[in-house]
Design a protein around this motif. Structure first.
Motif, PDB file in Angstrom:
ATOM      1  N   ASP A 268      54.258  21.094  26.775  1.00  0.00           N
ATOM      2  CA  ASP A 268      53.096  20.775  27.612  1.00  0.00           C
ATOM      3  C   ASP A 268      52.302  19.572  27.080  1.00  0.00           C
ATOM      4  N   VAL A 269      52.940  18.737  26.262  1.00  0.00           N
ATOM      5  CA  VAL A 269      52.214  17.560  25.770  1.00  0.00           C
ATOM      6  C   VAL A 269      52.195  16.507  26.884  1.00  0.00           C
ATOM      7  N   PRO A 270      50.997  16.094  27.304  1.00  0.00           N
ATOM      8  CA  PRO A 270      50.936  15.131  28.412  1.00  0.00           C
ATOM      9  C   PRO A 270      51.571  13.796  28.019  1.00  0.00           C
ATOM     10  N   GLY A 271      52.290  13.209  28.962  1.00  0.00           N
ATOM     11  CA  GLY A 271      52.879  11.897  28.701  1.00  0.00           C
ATOM     12  C   GLY A 271      54.163  11.944  27.903  1.00  0.00           C
ATOM     13  N   VAL A 272      54.615  13.151  27.550  1.00  0.00           N
ATOM     14  CA  VAL A 272      55.893  13.292  26.826  1.00  0.00           C
ATOM     15  C   VAL A 272      56.843  14.113  27.687  1.00  0.00           C
ATOM     16  N   ASP A 273      58.012  13.544  27.988  1.00  0.00           N
ATOM     17  CA  ASP A 273      59.068  14.287  28.695  1.00  0.00           C
ATOM     18  C   ASP A 273      60.175  14.584  27.710  1.00  0.00           C
ATOM     19  N   LEU A 274      60.802  15.745  27.879  1.00  0.00           N
ATOM     20  CA  LEU A 274      61.846  16.165  26.949  1.00  0.00           C
ATOM     21  C   LEU A 274      63.234  15.868  27.510  1.00  0.00           C
ATOM     22  N   LEU A 275      64.163  15.646  26.613  1.00  0.00           N
ATOM     23  CA  LEU A 275      65.553  15.446  27.007  1.00  0.00           C
ATOM     24  C   LEU A 275      66.085  16.752  27.602  1.00  0.00           C
ATOM     25  N   ALA A 276      66.845  16.647  28.689  1.00  0.00           N
ATOM     26  CA  ALA A 276      67.456  17.851  29.266  1.00  0.00           C
ATOM     27  C   ALA A 276      68.714  18.205  28.483  1.00  0.00           C
ATOM     28  N   SER A 296      54.828   0.464  26.459  1.00  0.00           N
ATOM     29  CA  SER A 296      53.569   0.225  25.726  1.00  0.00           C
ATOM     30  C   SER A 296      52.956   1.529  25.233  1.00  0.00           C
ATOM     31  N   ASP A 297      53.125   2.624  26.016  1.00  0.00           N
ATOM     32  CA  ASP A 297      52.712   3.943  25.501  1.00  0.00           C
ATOM     33  C   ASP A 297      53.492   4.261  24.229  1.00  0.00           C
ATOM     34  N   ARG A 298      54.779   3.959  24.280  1.00  0.00           N
ATOM     35  CA  ARG A 298      55.629   4.261  23.128  1.00  0.00           C
ATOM     36  C   ARG A 298      55.157   3.504  21.894  1.00  0.00           C
ATOM     37  N   ALA A 299      54.881   2.215  22.069  1.00  0.00           N
ATOM     38  CA  ALA A 299      54.445   1.410  20.926  1.00  0.00           C
ATOM     39  C   ALA A 299      53.156   1.978  20.336  1.00  0.00           C
ATOM     40  N   ALA A 300      52.241   2.382  21.225  1.00  0.00           N
ATOM     41  CA  ALA A 300      50.963   2.931  20.742  1.00  0.00           C
ATOM     42  C   ALA A 300      51.185   4.245  19.996  1.00  0.00           C
ATOM     43  N   VAL A 301      52.021   5.102  20.552  1.00  0.00           N
ATOM     44  CA  VAL A 301      52.278   6.403  19.922  1.00  0.00           C
ATOM     45  C   VAL A 301      53.004   6.213  18.587  1.00  0.00           C
ATOM     46  N   GLN A 302      53.954   5.298  18.553  1.00  0.00           N
ATOM     47  CA  GLN A 302      54.656   5.047  17.283  1.00  0.00           C
ATOM     48  C   GLN A 302      53.676   4.582  16.206  1.00  0.00           C
ATOM     49  N   GLY A 303      52.730   3.715  16.618  1.00  0.00           N
ATOM     50  CA  GLY A 303      51.734   3.218  15.668  1.00  0.00           C
ATOM     51  C   GLY A 303      50.834   4.339  15.175  1.00  0.00           C
ATOM     52  N   VAL A 362      54.228  17.118  13.078  1.00  0.00           N
ATOM     53  CA  VAL A 362      54.720  16.098  14.007  1.00  0.00           C
ATOM     54  C   VAL A 362      54.192  16.388  15.417  1.00  0.00           C
ATOM     55  N   ALA A 363      54.297  17.652  15.841  1.00  0.00           N
ATOM     56  CA  ALA A 363      53.873  18.006  17.203  1.00  0.00           C
ATOM     57  C   ALA A 363      52.371  17.793  17.388  1.00  0.00           C
ATOM     58  N   ASP A 364      51.586  18.189  16.389  1.00  0.00           N
ATOM     59  CA  ASP A 364      50.129  18.010  16.485  1.00  0.00           C
ATOM     60  C   ASP A 364      49.778  16.530  16.571  1.00  0.00           C
ATOM     61  N   ALA A 365      50.433  15.721  15.729  1.00  0.00           N
ATOM     62  CA  ALA A 365      50.145  14.287  15.731  1.00  0.00           C
ATOM     63  C   ALA A 365      50.538  13.654  17.064  1.00  0.00           C
ATOM     64  N   LEU A 366      51.647  14.113  17.621  1.00  0.00           N
ATOM     65  CA  LEU A 366      52.100  13.556  18.909  1.00  0.00           C
ATOM     66  C   LEU A 366      51.108  13.940  20.017  1.00  0.00           C
ATOM     67  N   ARG A 367      50.663  15.173  19.983  1.00  0.00           N
ATOM     68  CA  ARG A 367      49.696  15.630  20.999  1.00  0.00           C
ATOM     69  C   ARG A 367      48.405  14.815  20.890  1.00  0.00           C
ATOM     70  N   THR A 368      47.928  14.600  19.680  1.00  0.00           N
ATOM     71  CA  THR A 368      46.703  13.821  19.484  1.00  0.00           C
ATOM     72  C   THR A 368      46.913  12.382  19.970  1.00  0.00           C
ATOM     73  N   ALA A 369      48.061  11.818  19.645  1.00  0.00           N
ATOM     74  CA  ALA A 369      48.333  10.417  19.996  1.00  0.00           C
ATOM     75  C   ALA A 369      48.416  10.199  21.504  1.00  0.00           C
ATOM     76  N   THR A 370      48.918  11.207  22.234  1.00  0.00           N
ATOM     77  CA  THR A 370      49.095  11.002  23.669  1.00  0.00           C
ATOM     78  C   THR A 370      47.885  11.422  24.482  1.00  0.00           C
ATOM     79  N   THR A 371      46.934  12.129  23.863  1.00  0.00           N
ATOM     80  CA  THR A 371      45.785  12.578  24.645  1.00  0.00           C
ATOM     81  C   THR A 371      44.519  11.798  24.307  1.00  0.00           C
ATOM     82  N   ARG A 372      44.660  10.721  23.540  1.00  0.00           N
ATOM     83  CA  ARG A 372      43.488   9.922  23.210  1.00  0.00           C
ATOM     84  C   ARG A 372      42.966   9.178  24.441  1.00  0.00           C
TER      85      ARG A 372
END
Ligand SMILES: *Cc1c(COP(=O)(O)O)cnc(C)c1O
Length: 372
Positions: A268-276, A296-303, A362-372
């Protein structure tokens, strides 16, 4: 915040197997058969048994396995091989090296594997083989691909560099096609401590050809029956893999469980889709890869993840036909799903020794990065 995570943790694996690795390597140093020593045949026997394939031929790398597979099939200049544009370059590279022509078919956008329903349109009178790639550790739709191959009298080569240990309808990757090629590059699901690879087949003639090609086309010592390569895997690397096989089943079970756990944590992390992952197969997650919405979302999240000590990678930023060396094989706007995946995919830390605490981080950091 704790220290930086490893993208792939090979240190914990080494710590667990240190004694066995040292012992097996010492045995090679003592007997001194550094090339084609007894560990080579021992490993080939164990890998064949593991996959269920009749023959395993170890070779110098995954790339060399692809080359030798195509040579064993006697690929001629001008012959075409249908493959995916969304892969590591080596897949197309070996076709082109032999004068062959890679003819691409686009991927399924949700699995990133070749779309079997697009293969038939790519087949011509010059087609010799279909080369699906089991990307990220999930096998493509091999039964559908096999049916197409049979209809047109083609060989199927599974590029299984990322999928050793994966299952498809109860059968193992590397035992699903005319020839399969895998890699033992250190970061692959079964990795040695340098370069290594293997090919697998149930066909006695192809196995014999591959064994001869691996040693300069020799059918007996100094009897060069065909043109080959120097493509052997070192005895020491085979010894390393024999040690790693001791807990490989556990590692695969860990990878499958960690993949499931990532799915639950990230669903349920917004902006993240999972591989099927299709119901009739599994994914051994050579890379745990997800999709962001845009590059550009990817670049921001990677950073943002990097700032938290969490390494990420992109497998792969461009499809093969967008690489200068392969641009002549397709129009730039062809294969929109491959282009789209290249813009959106991002791989997260993954290995059998990843702990739940690390995965939560990792999951917490990804959630924080995508919901900023
Ligand atoms: C790693 C890889 C290869 C090449 O394997 P090497 O052992 O590095 O030569 C080929 N194809 C794919 C899909 C890979 O991931």
């Amino acid at each position: 915040m704790s220290g930086a995570l490893d993208f792939i943790d090979l240190k914990s694996q080494y710590a667990a197997l240190k004694g066995s690795i040292a012992e097996r390597m010492q045995r090679v140093l003592d007997h001194g058969q550094y090339i084609m020593g007894p560990e080579v045949a021992e490993l080939e026997g164990k890998l064949a048994q593991y996959t269920g394939a009749k023959h395993c031929v170890t070779v110098a790398s995954g790339t060399e396995a692809l080359l030798i597979a195509l040579m064993a099939l006697d690929l001629k200049p001008g012959d075409e091989v249908v493959t995916t544009p969304f892969t590591f370059a080596a897949t197309a590279e070996m076709i082109v090296l032999l004068g062959g022509v890679p003819v691409f078919a686009d991927i399924e956008p949700d699995t990133c594997n070749i779309d079997a329903s697009k293969i038939e349109a790519a087949i011509t009178t010059r087609t010799r083989a279909i080369m699906p790639v089991s990307l990220y550790g999930q096998v493509a739709d091999m039964d559908a691909i096999e049916r197409i191959a049979q209809r047109h009298g083609l060989a199927v080569i599974e590029d299984a560099a990322q999928s050793f240990g994966a299952s498809y309808k109860g059968r193992k990757s590397c035992n699903l096609s005319t020839i399969a090629c895998t890699s033992f590059f250190p970061s692959k699901p079964l990795g040695c401590y340098g370069d290594g690879g293997a090919l697998f087949t149930n066909d006695d003639t192809l196995a014999r050809a591959a064994r001869e090609i691996r040693v300069h086309g020799q059918s007996a010592r100094y009897t060069h029956t065909r043109v080959g390569v120097g493509g052997r895997m070192d005895t020491l690397q085979c010894a390393v893999l024999l040690a790693k096989l001791e807990r490989f089943e556990w590692e695969i079970a860990q990878r499958l469980a960690l993949g499931e756990r990532y799915r639950a944590l990230l669903a349920d992390v917004p902006g993240v889709d999972l591989l099927a992952v299709r119901d009739d197969r599994d994914c051994v997650w050579a890379q745990y890869t997800v999709f962001l919405e845009t590059s550009s979302d990817r670049a921001a999240v990677q950073g943002a993840l990097k700032a938290q000590g969490i390494p990420t990678a992109v497998h792969y930023p461009k499809p093969v036909h967008h690489q200068a060396a392969y641009a002549r094989f397709a129009a730039p706007d062809a294969f929109p799903h491959s282009i789209g995946a290249g813009a959106r995919v991002m791989s997260l830390p993954m290995s059998a020794d990843l702990t739940h605490a690390q995965q939560d981080r990792v999951a917490d950091a990804l959630r924080t990065a995508t919901t900023r």
